[in-house]
Write a protein that holds these residues in place. Structure first.
Motif, PDB file in Angstrom:
ATOM      1  N   PRO A 295      -0.531  -7.369  13.908  1.00 39.23           N
ATOM      2  CA  PRO A 295      -0.952  -5.992  13.612  1.00 39.23           C
ATOM      3  C   PRO A 295      -0.122  -5.376  12.495  1.00 39.23           C
ATOM      4  O   PRO A 295       1.086  -5.560  12.430  1.00 39.23           O
ATOM      5  N   VAL A 296      -0.793  -4.662  11.612  1.00 37.68           N
ATOM      6  CA  VAL A 296      -0.124  -4.030  10.471  1.00 37.68           C
ATOM      7  C   VAL A 296      -0.634  -2.596  10.343  1.00 37.68           C
ATOM      8  O   VAL A 296      -1.830  -2.352  10.456  1.00 37.68           O
ATOM      9  N   ARG A 297       0.292  -1.676  10.103  1.00 38.33           N
ATOM     10  CA  ARG A 297      -0.123  -0.289   9.867  1.00 38.33           C
ATOM     11  C   ARG A 297       0.400   0.194   8.518  1.00 38.33           C
ATOM     12  O   ARG A 297       1.597   0.141   8.241  1.00 38.33           O
ATOM     13  N   ILE A 298      -0.525   0.644   7.689  1.00 37.52           N
ATOM     14  CA  ILE A 298      -0.196   1.176   6.369  1.00 37.52           C
ATOM     15  C   ILE A 298      -0.187   2.696   6.429  1.00 37.52           C
ATOM     16  O   ILE A 298      -1.096   3.315   6.992  1.00 37.52           O
ATOM     17  N   SER A 299       0.828   3.304   5.857  1.00 36.28           N
ATOM     18  CA  SER A 299       0.931   4.764   5.792  1.00 36.28           C
ATOM     19  C   SER A 299       1.148   5.183   4.342  1.00 36.28           C
ATOM     20  O   SER A 299       1.893   4.529   3.613  1.00 36.28           O
ATOM     21  N   GLY A 300       0.500   6.253   3.939  1.00 38.56           N
ATOM     22  CA  GLY A 300       0.703   6.783   2.597  1.00 38.56           C
ATOM     23  C   GLY A 300      -0.282   6.301   1.565  1.00 38.56           C
ATOM     24  O   GLY A 300      -0.424   6.905   0.498  1.00 38.56           O
ATOM     25  N   ALA A 301      -0.992   5.214   1.853  1.00 37.97           N
ATOM     26  CA  ALA A 301      -1.945   4.678   0.871  1.00 37.97           C
ATOM     27  C   ALA A 301      -3.130   5.612   0.678  1.00 37.97           C
ATOM     28  O   ALA A 301      -3.690   5.698  -0.417  1.00 37.97           O
ATOM     29  N   TYR A 302      -3.510   6.316   1.748  1.00 34.12           N
ATOM     30  CA  TYR A 302      -4.610   7.274   1.614  1.00 34.12           C
ATOM     31  C   TYR A 302      -4.218   8.411   0.683  1.00 34.12           C
ATOM     32  O   TYR A 302      -4.989   8.814  -0.188  1.00 34.12           O
ATOM     33  N   GLU A 303      -3.004   8.914   0.856  1.00 30.96           N
ATOM     34  CA  GLU A 303      -2.524   9.982  -0.014  1.00 30.96           C
ATOM     35  C   GLU A 303      -2.357   9.499  -1.450  1.00 30.96           C
ATOM     36  O   GLU A 303      -2.542  10.260  -2.405  1.00 30.96           O
ATOM     37  N   ALA A 304      -2.029   8.226  -1.605  1.00 22.77           N
ATOM     38  CA  ALA A 304      -1.789   7.673  -2.938  1.00 22.77           C
ATOM     39  C   ALA A 304      -3.082   7.360  -3.689  1.00 22.77           C
ATOM     40  O   ALA A 304      -3.172   7.564  -4.901  1.00 22.77           O
ATOM     41  N   PHE A 305      -4.078   6.855  -2.964  1.00 20.50           N
ATOM     42  CA  PHE A 305      -5.318   6.448  -3.645  1.00 20.50           C
ATOM     43  C   PHE A 305      -6.477   6.544  -2.655  1.00 20.50           C
ATOM     44  O   PHE A 305      -7.004   5.527  -2.193  1.00 20.50           O
ATOM     45  N   PRO A 306      -6.912   7.750  -2.305  1.00 20.59           N
ATOM     46  CA  PRO A 306      -7.957   7.931  -1.292  1.00 20.59           C
ATOM     47  C   PRO A 306      -9.315   7.434  -1.751  1.00 20.59           C
ATOM     48  O   PRO A 306      -9.580   7.292  -2.948  1.00 20.59           O
ATOM     49  N   ARG A 307     -10.165   7.205  -0.811  1.00 14.21           N
ATOM     50  CA  ARG A 307     -11.532   6.780  -1.080  1.00 14.21           C
ATOM     51  C   ARG A 307     -12.249   7.851  -1.903  1.00 14.21           C
ATOM     52  O   ARG A 307     -12.176   9.036  -1.592  1.00 14.21           O
ATOM     53  N   GLY A 308     -12.901   7.436  -2.964  1.00 17.06           N
ATOM     54  CA  GLY A 308     -13.598   8.370  -3.828  1.00 17.06           C
ATOM     55  C   GLY A 308     -12.797   8.790  -5.043  1.00 17.06           C
ATOM     56  O   GLY A 308     -13.343   9.350  -5.995  1.00 17.06           O
ATOM     57  N   SER A 309     -11.499   8.484  -5.031  1.00 18.68           N
ATOM     58  CA  SER A 309     -10.643   8.841  -6.165  1.00 18.68           C
ATOM     59  C   SER A 309     -10.707   7.751  -7.233  1.00 18.68           C
ATOM     60  O   SER A 309     -10.692   6.561  -6.921  1.00 18.68           O
TER      61      SER A 309
END
Length: 204
Positions: free
Chosen positions: A141-155
């Motif tokens: 299991p892997v959890r990524i944090s901050g990637a949404y803030e860095a490059f969100p869907r639609g950006s």
């Protein structure tokens, strides 16, 4: 230098130089033999960033249409990208991953199926449960944090925010957990994996 090694090096430079990537629990990665690496999905940067958490090469799934891109298309297969037929995306992906598991390889999968729209975890899809049931491999299991803030869907462009990855201990399913067949069983296995991802820290 192979294309995979070049991509690995380039991803490391981008991850550390622009996104200040931090990785916790790298010792939990299984470096030899088949394994599923199951991660939440926040951004386009997820596959390469998870890939550089591993010392040895892993495999990735991508839409078959990406191979038609002018420059990068011919390179994708050389960096272990496995094309998936978008017209039969679900079955094509499942068969591809199961084949890779039987060949003793490691593959990154996203139990949620697609990138999050708001940064939160999404419900697990039963597909990963089917893969685990058929292949009987350990799951990391892997959890990524901050990637949404860095490059969100639609950006269209990244924001270069910090990204953190937490890697949990491998899940080795007991034979009793595979009793039965069908969507309900696969969903139950998928939810157990998703819960393991949810239990990982989100601290940066």
């Amino acid at each position: 230098m192979s294309w995979y090694s070049f991509g690995y090096f380039l991803s490391q430079c981008v991850a550390k130089g622009f996104f200040r990537l931090k990785v916790h629990g790298r010792e939990n990665i299984i470096e030899g033999g088949p394994a599923l690496i199951a991660s939440n999905h926040q951004s386009y940067v997820d596959p390469p960033f998870v890939g550089i958490c591993c010392k040895n090469p892993i495999h990735f799934l991508a839409r078959k249409s990406l191979l038609d891109w002018p420059i990068l298309g011919p390179i994708f297969p050389k960096i272990n990208v496995v094309p998936v037929d978008q017209e039969r995306a679900d079955m094509s992906a499942l068969k591809a991953v199961i084949r890779l598991m039987k060949e003793g390889k490691r593959t990154l999968v996203f139990p949620e199926g697609s990138r999050t729209l708001d940064g939160s975890l999404q419900p697990a899809q039963p597909g990963i449960g089917l893969i685990i049931h058929k292949s009987r491999v350990p799951v990391i299991p892997v959890r990524i944090s901050g990637a949404y803030e860095a490059f969100p869907r639609g950006s269209k462009f990244p924001r270069f925010r910090p990204v953190t990855i937490h890697i949990g201990k491998p899940i080795r399913f007991d034979q009793r957990e595979f009793e039965g067949t069908g969507r309900a069983l696969y969903q139950s296995i998928a939810e157990e994996v998703m819960q393991a991802i949810a239990d990982l820290p989100t601290t940066r």
